[in-house]
Design a protein around this motif. Sequence first.
Motif, PDB file in Angstrom:
ATOM      1  N   GLN A 113      -6.457  -1.006  -4.985  1.00 15.49           N
ATOM      2  CA  GLN A 113      -6.454  -0.824  -3.530  1.00 15.49           C
ATOM      3  C   GLN A 113      -7.450   0.256  -3.103  1.00 15.49           C
ATOM      4  OE1 GLN A 113      -2.315  -0.155  -2.678  1.00 15.49           O
ATOM      5  NE2 GLN A 113      -1.840  -2.325  -2.809  1.00 15.49           N
ATOM      6  N   GLN A 114      -7.616   1.300  -3.901  1.00 10.99           N
ATOM      7  CA  GLN A 114      -8.606   2.332  -3.587  1.00 10.99           C
ATOM      8  C   GLN A 114     -10.023   1.787  -3.724  1.00 10.99           C
ATOM      9  OE1 GLN A 114      -7.654   5.622  -6.164  1.00 10.99           O
ATOM     10  NE2 GLN A 114      -6.360   6.581  -4.607  1.00 10.99           N
ATOM     11  N   GLN A 115     -10.223   0.934  -4.725  1.00  9.11           N
ATOM     12  CA  GLN A 115     -11.547   0.363  -4.956  1.00  9.11           C
ATOM     13  C   GLN A 115     -11.919  -0.650  -3.879  1.00  9.11           C
ATOM     14  OE1 GLN A 115     -11.990  -1.478  -8.801  1.00  9.11           O
ATOM     15  NE2 GLN A 115     -14.153  -1.885  -8.497  1.00  9.11           N
ATOM     16  N   GLY A 175      -2.563   0.555  -7.341  1.00  7.87           N
ATOM     17  CA  GLY A 175      -3.075   1.588  -6.448  1.00  7.87           C
ATOM     18  C   GLY A 175      -4.570   1.805  -6.624  1.00  7.87           C
ATOM     19  N   GLY A 176      -5.029   1.754  -7.872  1.00  8.70           N
ATOM     20  CA  GLY A 176      -6.460   1.898  -8.143  1.00  8.70           C
ATOM     21  C   GLY A 176      -7.286   0.760  -7.572  1.00  8.70           C
ATOM     22  N   PRO A 212     -10.555  -1.039  -0.367  1.00  6.36           N
ATOM     23  CA  PRO A 212      -9.714  -0.713   0.785  1.00  6.36           C
ATOM     24  C   PRO A 212      -9.747  -1.823   1.844  1.00  6.36           C
ATOM     25  CG  PRO A 212     -11.699   0.637   0.776  1.00  6.36           C
ATOM     26  CD  PRO A 212     -11.681  -0.122  -0.507  1.00  6.36           C
ATOM     27  N   THR A 236       0.802  -1.223   0.000  1.00  7.25           N
ATOM     28  CA  THR A 236       0.000   0.000   0.000  1.00  7.25           C
ATOM     29  C   THR A 236       0.837   1.277   0.000  1.00  7.25           C
ATOM     30  OG1 THR A 236      -0.180  -0.080   2.410  1.00  7.25           O
ATOM     31  CG2 THR A 236      -1.962  -1.108   1.135  1.00  7.25           C
ATOM     32  N   PRO A 269       3.132   3.768  -1.793  1.00  4.36           N
ATOM     33  CA  PRO A 269       3.442   3.982  -3.214  1.00  4.36           C
ATOM     34  C   PRO A 269       4.912   3.783  -3.580  1.00  4.36           C
ATOM     35  CG  PRO A 269       1.967   5.691  -2.423  1.00  4.36           C
ATOM     36  CD  PRO A 269       2.399   4.910  -1.218  1.00  4.36           C
TER      37      PRO A 269
END
Length: 125
Positions: free
Chosen positions: A60-62, A57-58, A64, A20, A22
Motif C-alpha cells: 500500500q505504501q508502494q 502495508g508495504g 498509494p 488501509t 493497520p
Amino acid sequence: MTNTISLDSVTFYLDAWNNTDPDARAEAVAAVFTEDARYVDPLADVTGHEAIAALIGGVQQQFPGFVFRPVGEPVAHHDVVRFSWGLGPDGEEPPVIGSDSVVRAADGRVSLVLGFLDRTRPRHA
C-alpha cells in the motif's frame, strides 16, 4: 472442500489487501489466513499474520491509492483456488495484473499463497 468458490470469497481475500487501517487490516488478515500461513510471490516470502499484514502495508505504501480487484472468475478443485487480480487506481485500467493460487485449510482460511505477477506496467505521470 467444494470444487467451486464464489467471487465473494476472492473479494473477501482482496479486501484484506485493500484494508488501509493497520488494526482493521490485522483483523482481516487473521480472518482470511491461518496463523502459520505462508505468502510467496516473486518479491516476497513471508509467514504468519504479522508478516503478511506488514507485507500488505508495504504494498500500500508502494502503490498509494491503488486497489486490488478481481479479474475474471476464480477456479477451484479440492482445497486449491486460482484467481487473477488487478492492482491500480479505482475505476481505471490496472497497470499491474497478477494471479494467485491459494491452498485453503479445513476451516476455509488460506494456508498458502503462490502469487505471480502477470503484467507490470510503470505508472506514467
